[in-house]
Design an enzyme around this catalytic site. Structure first.
Site, PDB file in Angstrom:
ATOM      1  CE1 TYR A 298      -4.309  -1.162  -0.629  1.00  0.00           C
ATOM      2  CE2 TYR A 298      -3.616  -3.066   0.939  1.00  0.00           C
ATOM      3  CZ  TYR A 298      -4.355  -2.476   0.111  1.00  0.00           C
ATOM      4  OH  TYR A 298      -4.892  -3.316  -0.095  1.00  0.00           O
TER       5      TYR A 298
ATOM      6  NE  ARG B 245      -3.104  -0.092  -4.812  1.00  0.00           N
ATOM      7  CZ  ARG B 245      -4.357  -0.796  -4.667  1.00  0.00           C
ATOM      8  NH1 ARG B 245      -4.514  -1.644  -4.020  1.00  0.00           N
ATOM      9  NH2 ARG B 245      -5.072   0.229  -5.177  1.00  0.00           N
TER      10      ARG B 245
ATOM     11  CD  GLN C 132     -16.913   0.594  -8.069  1.00  0.00           C
ATOM     12  OE1 GLN C 132     -16.943  -0.940  -7.999  1.00  0.00           O
ATOM     13  NE2 GLN C 132     -17.420   1.237  -9.424  1.00  0.00           N
TER      14      GLN C 132
ATOM     15  CG  ASP D 196      -7.569   7.377  -7.405  1.00  0.00           C
ATOM     16  OD1 ASP D 196      -8.273   7.868  -7.056  1.00  0.00           O
ATOM     17  OD2 ASP D 196      -7.530   6.723  -8.335  1.00  0.00           O
TER      18      ASP D 196
ATOM     19  CG  HIS E  56     -14.207  -0.050  -2.539  1.00  0.00           C
ATOM     20  ND1 HIS E  56     -14.268  -0.081  -4.269  1.00  0.00           N
ATOM     21  CD2 HIS E  56     -15.338  -0.067  -2.581  1.00  0.00           C
ATOM     22  CE1 HIS E  56     -15.027  -1.349  -4.243  1.00  0.00           C
ATOM     23  NE2 HIS E  56     -16.473  -1.233  -2.984  1.00  0.00           N
TER      24      HIS E  56
ATOM     25  CB  CYS F 175      -2.713   2.442  17.036  1.00  0.00           C
ATOM     26  SG  CYS F 175      -3.904   3.386  17.856  1.00  0.00           S
TER      27      CYS F 175
ATOM     28  CB  CYS G 267      -5.120   1.334  21.553  1.00  0.00           C
ATOM     29  SG  CYS G 267      -4.454   0.242  20.178  1.00  0.00           S
TER      30      CYS G 267
ATOM     31  N   GLY H  90     -16.515   4.406 -15.929  1.00  0.00           N
ATOM     32  CA  GLY H  90     -15.055   3.870 -16.179  1.00  0.00           C
ATOM     33  C   GLY H  90     -15.537   2.560 -14.920  1.00  0.00           C
ATOM     34  CB  THR H  91     -16.932   1.512 -12.681  1.00  0.00           C
ATOM     35  OG1 THR H  91     -17.262  -0.287 -11.706  1.00  0.00           O
ATOM     36  CG2 THR H  91     -18.525   1.648 -12.575  1.00  0.00           C
TER      37      THR H  91
HETATM   38  N1  APR Z   1     -12.453   6.145 -19.662  1.00  0.00           N
HETATM   39  C1  APR Z   1     -13.567   5.352 -19.926  1.00  0.00           C
HETATM   40  N2  APR Z   1     -13.235   4.137 -19.037  1.00  0.00           N
HETATM   41  C2  APR Z   1     -12.330   3.202 -18.684  1.00  0.00           C
HETATM   42  C3  APR Z   1     -11.068   3.789 -19.127  1.00  0.00           C
HETATM   43  C4  APR Z   1     -11.108   5.998 -19.730  1.00  0.00           C
HETATM   44  N3  APR Z   1      -9.950   6.514 -19.726  1.00  0.00           N
HETATM   45  N4  APR Z   1     -10.236   3.118 -18.857  1.00  0.00           N
HETATM   46  C5  APR Z   1     -10.575   1.769 -18.478  1.00  0.00           C
HETATM   47  N5  APR Z   1     -12.256   1.490 -18.445  1.00  0.00           N
HETATM   48  C6  APR Z   1     -13.051   1.133 -18.169  1.00  0.00           C
HETATM   49  C7  APR Z   1     -13.075  -0.409 -18.464  1.00  0.00           C
HETATM   50  O1  APR Z   1     -13.671  -0.507 -19.620  1.00  0.00           O
HETATM   51  C8  APR Z   1     -13.500  -0.818 -17.325  1.00  0.00           C
HETATM   52  O2  APR Z   1     -14.988  -0.961 -17.589  1.00  0.00           O
HETATM   53  O3  APR Z   1     -13.093   1.278 -16.671  1.00  0.00           O
HETATM   54  C9  APR Z   1     -13.347  -0.356 -15.960  1.00  0.00           C
HETATM   55  C10 APR Z   1     -12.904  -0.721 -14.896  1.00  0.00           C
HETATM   56  O4  APR Z   1     -12.900  -1.901 -14.322  1.00  0.00           O
HETATM   57  P1  APR Z   1     -12.151  -2.498 -13.436  1.00  0.00           P
HETATM   58  O5  APR Z   1     -10.848  -2.006 -13.468  1.00  0.00           O
HETATM   59  O6  APR Z   1     -13.084  -3.684 -12.678  1.00  0.00           O
HETATM   60  O7  APR Z   1     -12.128  -1.197 -12.026  1.00  0.00           O
HETATM   61  P2  APR Z   1     -13.938  -0.637 -10.962  1.00  0.00           P
HETATM   62  O8  APR Z   1     -15.112  -1.228 -11.951  1.00  0.00           O
HETATM   63  O9  APR Z   1     -13.154   0.467 -10.670  1.00  0.00           O
HETATM   64  O10 APR Z   1     -13.423  -1.823 -10.021  1.00  0.00           O
HETATM   65  C11 APR Z   1     -13.970  -2.016  -8.715  1.00  0.00           C
HETATM   66  O11 APR Z   1     -13.153  -4.011  -8.159  1.00  0.00           O
HETATM   67  O12 APR Z   1     -11.015  -4.195  -7.824  1.00  0.00           O
HETATM   68  C12 APR Z   1     -12.184  -3.875  -6.739  1.00  0.00           C
HETATM   69  O13 APR Z   1     -12.086  -2.959  -5.280  1.00  0.00           O
HETATM   70  C13 APR Z   1     -11.498  -2.763  -6.276  1.00  0.00           C
HETATM   71  O14 APR Z   1     -12.586  -0.424  -6.463  1.00  0.00           O
HETATM   72  C14 APR Z   1     -12.136  -1.589  -7.008  1.00  0.00           C
HETATM   73  C15 APR Z   1     -13.475  -2.646  -7.444  1.00  0.00           C
END
Ligand code: APR
Length: 244
Positions: free
Chosen positions: A67, A70, A101, A104, A119, A147, A150, A187-188
């Site tokens: 971590y 990261r 989620q 960063d 998260h 800590c 404690c 972007g998820t």
């Molecule tokens: N613009 C838009 N979308 C994008 C881009 C971009 N520049 N780059 C990547 N993507 C999309 C990908 O196509 C994908 O669908 O972002 C998504 C990223 O997916 P994951 O890596 O699975 O991330 P996320 O959905 O945030 O994951 C959720 O899972 O690994 C755990 O705890 C971790 O918070 C995370 C959670």
């Protein structure tokens, strides 16, 4: 960029919106995704070895160091135009809730107010035993800092596999999702629960659901608008098209 006129006029009139963001939004800042972080020295470990309470109990120093690496990477990058467009949206839409989620902290660094961090945040640290947040910590590089209250070991304030999401964050996310007129999923991959269900909850509540992603996801067949491409390009274009 060709944005649907219907969406543009909908957003102009929108009073309540919510957005859920994932790793894709930070991708253009150069933040490696969870899996991409497991490169080099770290490639030999599985997620269960690095991001679970059990892993921390077994090898606290290993987990702390991963971590720390990261955190250093996240600190060395900057928010991108997608993050800033979400700041602009919060200024334009009377009631705008940003749910992420990502751990960063880039939304807050860009200036987004009241971000719901489902998260947690890699830049915060708390005690593994008593849970007290630690505003600062001192590491000698050899052992995991402890800590001040404690003496327990400090850990990153993120949600590990097998852990519960922070209940207040989750409740606030549900409430904003149920109340919004427009819901963005940006972007998820929409695979991880419960964030993955938020878009469905929004739709059931009558919201228009907009997805922005490089690729289709399991959510795509359900959404009202799928804007395919980079969030760092689409979001600023959308803000300009709607509010000039
Ligand atoms: N613009 C838009 N979308 C994008 C881009 C971009 N520049 N780059 C990547 N993507 C999309 C990908 O196509 C994908 O669908 O972002 C998504 C990223 O997916 P994951 O890596 O699975 O991330 P996320 O959905 O945030 O994951 C959720 O899972 O690994 C755990 O705890 C971790 O918070 C995370 C959670």
């Amino acid at each position: 960029m060709n944005l649907p006129a219907e969406l543009v006029s909908l957003l102009r009139a929108c009073q309540r919106a919510a957005a859920l963001t994932g790793a894709g939004v930070s991708q253009e800042s150069g933040v490696p995704t969870f899996r991409d972080s497991q490169s080099g020295l770290w490639a030999q470990y599985r997620p269960e070895d690095l991001a679970t309470p059990e892993a921390f109990r077994r090898h606290p120093k290993l987990v702390w160091d991963w971590y720390a690496m990261r955190r250093a990477r996240a600190d060395s990058v900057a928010p991108n135009p997608g993050h800033y467009a979400l700041v602009a949206m919060a200024r334009q839409i009377a009631d705008f809730t940003l749910i992420t989620q990502n751990v960063d902290g880039l939304h807050a660094r860009a200036g987004s107010p009241n971000v719901i961090e489902l998260h947690g945040n890699i830049r915060r640290v708390k005690c593994f035993d008593c849970g007290k947040p630690a505003a600062e910590w001192h590491g000698d590089g050899q052992s995991v800092p402890t800590c001040a209250a404690c003496g327990g070991l400090l850990r990153p304030d993120v949600v590990w596999f097998g852990e519960r999401l922070p209940p207040e964050a989750l409740e606030a996310a549900w409430a904003a999702t149920r109340a919004c007129q427009v819901f963005f999923s940006i972007g998820t991959s929409g695979l991880v629960q419960p964030a993955a269900s938020l878009a469905h909850v929004a739709k059931e509540g009558g919201a228009t659901v907009v997805e922005i992603n490089l690729e289709p996801t399991p959510l795509t067949p359900w959404v009202d608008f799928f804007l395919r491409g980079k969030s760092g390009q689409i979001l600023p274009a959308l803000v300009t098209a709607v509010w000039g």
